[in-house]
Structures are given as structure tokens and as C-alpha cells.
Scaffold this motif. Structure first.
Motif, PDB file in Angstrom:
ATOM      1  N   HIS A 292      21.247  39.377  -1.145  1.00 42.83           N
ATOM      2  CA  HIS A 292      20.186  39.589  -2.139  1.00 42.83           C
ATOM      3  C   HIS A 292      19.713  41.043  -2.147  1.00 42.83           C
ATOM      4  CE1 HIS A 292      19.075  35.050  -2.158  1.00 42.83           C
ATOM      5  NE2 HIS A 292      20.076  35.324  -2.960  1.00 42.83           N
ATOM      6  N   LEU A 293      19.633  41.652  -0.965  1.00 42.69           N
ATOM      7  CA  LEU A 293      19.243  43.058  -0.899  1.00 42.69           C
ATOM      8  C   LEU A 293      20.262  43.923  -1.620  1.00 42.69           C
ATOM      9  CD1 LEU A 293      17.397  45.333   0.135  1.00 42.69           C
ATOM     10  CD2 LEU A 293      18.816  45.386   2.196  1.00 42.69           C
ATOM     11  N   LYS A 294      21.531  43.670  -1.389  1.00 44.48           N
ATOM     12  CA  LYS A 294      22.583  44.428  -2.062  1.00 44.48           C
ATOM     13  C   LYS A 294      22.487  44.253  -3.585  1.00 44.48           C
ATOM     14  CE  LYS A 294      27.559  45.155  -2.075  1.00 44.48           C
ATOM     15  NZ  LYS A 294      28.843  44.759  -1.498  1.00 44.48           N
ATOM     16  N   GLN A 295      22.253  43.021  -4.037  1.00 44.57           N
ATOM     17  CA  GLN A 295      22.109  42.766  -5.469  1.00 44.57           C
ATOM     18  C   GLN A 295      20.885  43.484  -6.035  1.00 44.57           C
ATOM     19  OE1 GLN A 295      22.051  38.481  -5.432  1.00 44.57           O
ATOM     20  NE2 GLN A 295      24.291  38.326  -5.697  1.00 44.57           N
ATOM     21  N   LEU A 296      19.802  43.471  -5.279  1.00 42.49           N
ATOM     22  CA  LEU A 296      18.581  44.150  -5.713  1.00 42.49           C
ATOM     23  C   LEU A 296      18.825  45.654  -5.858  1.00 42.49           C
ATOM     24  CD1 LEU A 296      15.531  44.110  -6.319  1.00 42.49           C
ATOM     25  CD2 LEU A 296      15.147  44.344  -3.860  1.00 42.49           C
ATOM     26  N   LEU A 297      19.488  46.255  -4.881  1.00 36.98           N
ATOM     27  CA  LEU A 297      19.801  47.685  -4.968  1.00 36.98           C
ATOM     28  C   LEU A 297      20.668  47.972  -6.192  1.00 36.98           C
ATOM     29  CD1 LEU A 297      20.503  48.589  -1.242  1.00 36.98           C
ATOM     30  CD2 LEU A 297      18.555  49.320  -2.621  1.00 36.98           C
ATOM     31  N   ARG A 298      21.696  47.142  -6.406  1.00 41.23           N
ATOM     32  CA  ARG A 298      22.559  47.327  -7.580  1.00 41.23           C
ATOM     33  C   ARG A 298      21.758  47.239  -8.865  1.00 41.23           C
ATOM     34  NH1 ARG A 298      27.844  47.860  -6.756  1.00 41.23           N
ATOM     35  NH2 ARG A 298      28.610  46.724  -4.975  1.00 41.23           N
ATOM     36  N   HIS A 299      20.888  46.228  -8.932  1.00 42.39           N
ATOM     37  CA  HIS A 299      20.080  46.033 -10.136  1.00 42.39           C
ATOM     38  C   HIS A 299      19.124  47.207 -10.372  1.00 42.39           C
ATOM     39  CE1 HIS A 299      18.032  43.950 -13.334  1.00 42.39           C
ATOM     40  NE2 HIS A 299      16.885  44.156 -12.727  1.00 42.39           N
ATOM     41  N   MET A 300      18.534  47.690  -9.303  1.00 37.40           N
ATOM     42  CA  MET A 300      17.585  48.803  -9.428  1.00 37.40           C
ATOM     43  C   MET A 300      18.250  50.091  -9.900  1.00 37.40           C
ATOM     44  SD  MET A 300      15.291  48.350  -5.992  1.00 37.40           S
ATOM     45  CE  MET A 300      14.502  49.940  -6.193  1.00 37.40           C
ATOM     46  N   LEU A 301      19.478  50.317  -9.452  1.00 36.21           N
ATOM     47  CA  LEU A 301      20.106  51.611  -9.675  1.00 36.21           C
ATOM     48  C   LEU A 301      21.213  51.608 -10.724  1.00 36.21           C
ATOM     49  CD1 LEU A 301      20.382  52.730  -5.961  1.00 36.21           C
ATOM     50  CD2 LEU A 301      18.728  53.516  -7.655  1.00 36.21           C
ATOM     51  N   ARG A 302      21.683  50.445 -11.100  1.00 44.11           N
ATOM     52  CA  ARG A 302      22.855  50.417 -11.980  1.00 44.11           C
ATOM     53  C   ARG A 302      22.568  51.041 -13.334  1.00 44.11           C
ATOM     54  NH1 ARG A 302      22.854  44.117 -13.527  1.00 44.11           N
ATOM     55  NH2 ARG A 302      21.230  44.321 -15.079  1.00 44.11           N
ATOM     56  N   ARG A 303      23.613  51.559 -13.866  1.00 46.19           N
ATOM     57  CA  ARG A 303      23.547  52.183 -15.186  1.00 46.19           C
ATOM     58  C   ARG A 303      23.725  51.087 -16.216  1.00 46.19           C
ATOM     59  NH1 ARG A 303      27.897  54.915 -18.122  1.00 46.19           N
ATOM     60  NH2 ARG A 303      26.896  56.110 -19.741  1.00 46.19           N
ATOM     61  N   GLU A 304      22.794  51.009 -17.139  1.00 48.06           N
ATOM     62  CA  GLU A 304      22.901  50.027 -18.222  1.00 48.06           C
ATOM     63  C   GLU A 304      23.988  50.463 -19.187  1.00 48.06           C
ATOM     64  OE1 GLU A 304      21.331  47.097 -18.467  1.00 48.06           O
ATOM     65  OE2 GLU A 304      20.316  47.510 -16.585  1.00 48.06           O
ATOM     66  N   ILE A 305      24.842  49.559 -19.538  1.00 47.62           N
ATOM     67  CA  ILE A 305      25.920  49.862 -20.475  1.00 47.62           C
ATOM     68  C   ILE A 305      25.432  49.488 -21.867  1.00 47.62           C
ATOM     69  CG2 ILE A 305      28.306  49.377 -21.073  1.00 47.62           C
ATOM     70  CD1 ILE A 305      28.573  50.058 -18.255  1.00 47.62           C
ATOM     71  N   ASP A 306      25.503  50.429 -22.746  1.00 46.33           N
ATOM     72  CA  ASP A 306      25.095  50.205 -24.126  1.00 46.33           C
ATOM     73  C   ASP A 306      26.209  49.434 -24.836  1.00 46.33           C
ATOM     74  OD1 ASP A 306      24.277  50.260 -26.734  1.00 46.33           O
ATOM     75  OD2 ASP A 306      23.851  52.414 -26.773  1.00 46.33           O
ATOM     76  N   PRO A 307      25.934  48.199 -25.309  1.00 48.12           N
ATOM     77  CA  PRO A 307      26.989  47.403 -25.949  1.00 48.12           C
ATOM     78  C   PRO A 307      27.500  48.009 -27.238  1.00 48.12           C
ATOM     79  CG  PRO A 307      24.853  46.289 -26.110  1.00 48.12           C
ATOM     80  CD  PRO A 307      24.661  47.524 -25.270  1.00 48.12           C
ATOM     81  N   LEU A 308      26.757  48.934 -27.839  1.00 51.82           N
ATOM     82  CA  LEU A 308      27.186  49.569 -29.082  1.00 51.82           C
ATOM     83  C   LEU A 308      28.166  50.695 -28.846  1.00 51.82           C
ATOM     84  CD1 LEU A 308      23.769  49.631 -30.955  1.00 51.82           C
ATOM     85  CD2 LEU A 308      25.636  47.971 -31.205  1.00 51.82           C
TER      86      LEU A 308
END
Length: 191
Positions: free
Chosen positions: A174-190
Motif C-alpha cells: 500500500h505504501l508503494k501504491q501511495l507513493l506511485r499515486h502521489m508522484l505519477r504523471r497523469e497521462i492526458d487521454p487526448l
């Protein structure tokens, strides 16, 4: 060269004494005696015991962290590297005898000189985490988050996680997922 030897003797002796006797139990006379030098020689290099403690602490953590982080240099996944470094930093107070002895003394007496050491060490940790996040941003993996605030929050978060949260294999995931979620780059679907 001879002078460098004396300063190194002071640092090594003081580190041993701070580890075994604590900040309060260590005096300049004891440091001089342990180093095999005159007390006046200490004043050639340092104004007081506070400066010696800070120098000992910063040299110590820089050395131990450098050795520990060598193992992470080859890690390709920056998030994994970030998590490993954060875990090391949080475990430092438990597994490093010099740091843990200062931490125990600080918990009991709230000594400002020890707090200054921890603050300086935390500032270096924040700089390191900033560097890793920036590297992830440059590689396109991480969102552009406010630095150094994000790095500071991550350092503080991992300390709280390690000290206060019941850890399991699931909580680590869960910590790893939280870090990924906090820092990940959002991909623009357009795009």
C-alpha cells in the motif's frame, strides 16, 4: 597533514564518546583525553562541544548513507529507489548505534543541540529526495509536484510510517501504491 590527523582524532574520539556517554555525558576534557591531545587543541578546530557534535553527526550520516545508497545506484525504477532510500532513512534511528543513542537522549531530554543535528540531517535527506523526484520528472515518470515541499512531506511521512504504523507485507504494498499515486504523471487521454 599533521593537523588533519588531530582533527580526525577529535572526530573519532568524540563520536565514540557521544555514542557511549551521550551528549550530556561527553565533555571537551574527555574528548581531548580520548584523542590523546590537549584540550586547547580542540579550540583550534571547534568553538565548543555543540560544533563537534554537529560535525560528528553530519560526517557519520554522510558516510553511512553513502555506503548504504551505493546498493541502490543500479536500480532502474526510480520509485523503487526512492522507496528504498526513504526506508533506509527512517530505519537509521533504529539500526545505527550512534544515531539511535542520540535519538534516545533527545527523546528523554529534548536537547536543542541534538535537534539541530537531526534537522541538518533531515535537510540533506530532503535535498536527496528532491533530486530523485526531479530525476523522475525529467524521465517523464513523475508529475511536476512542488519541490522541496513534496520531498519534505515524503521524508516526514516515512518516519511516521516506520515509527507509528503496524507494518505488514500488505502495508508495504500500500505504501508503494501511495507513493506511485502521489508522484505519477497523469497521462492526458487526448494526447
Amino acid at each position: 597533514m599533521k593537523d588533519l590527523g588531530k582533527k580526525e582524532k577529535i572526530i573519532q574520539s568524540a563520536t565514540r564518546l557521544f555514542s557511549s556517554l551521550g551528549f550530556r555525558g561527553t565533555t571537551l576534557s574527555k574528548i581531548a583525553g580520548e584523542a590523546g591531545i590537549g584540550k586547547g587543541t580542540i579550540y583550534y578546530y571547534y568553538n565548543d562541544k555543540n560544533e563537534i557534535l554537529l560535525d560528528c553527526y553530519m560526517r557519520h550520516i554522510r558516510k553511512t548513507r553513502s555506503e548504504a545508497f551505493k546498493a541502490y545506484r543500479t536500480e532502474k525504477d526510480i520509485l523503487v529507489k526512492l522507496r528504498k532510500i526513504l526506508r533506509y532513512l527512517s530505519a537509521e534511528i533504529h539500526h545505527d548505534s550512534f544515531v539511535s543513542s542520540l535519538f534516545e537522549e533527545y527523546k528523554e531530554y529534548r536537547i536543542p543541540e541534538i535537534e539541530k543535528c537531526f534537522t541538518s540531517g533531515e535537510e540533506e535527506s530532503v535535498q536527496l529526495i528532491c533530486k530523485l523526484i526531479r530525476e523522475g520528472q525529467e524521465q517523464g515518470y513523475y508529475a511536476h509536484v512542488p519541490l522541496p515541499l513534496t520531498a519534505f512531506m515524503l521524508v516526514r511521512m516515512i518516519f511516521a510510517y516506520e515509527l507509528d504504523y503496524e507494518k505488514t507485507e500488505q502495508s508495504d504494498l500500500h505504501l508503494k501504491q501511495l507513493l506511485r499515486h502521489m508522484l505519477r504523471r497523469e497521462i492526458d487521454p487526448l494526447n
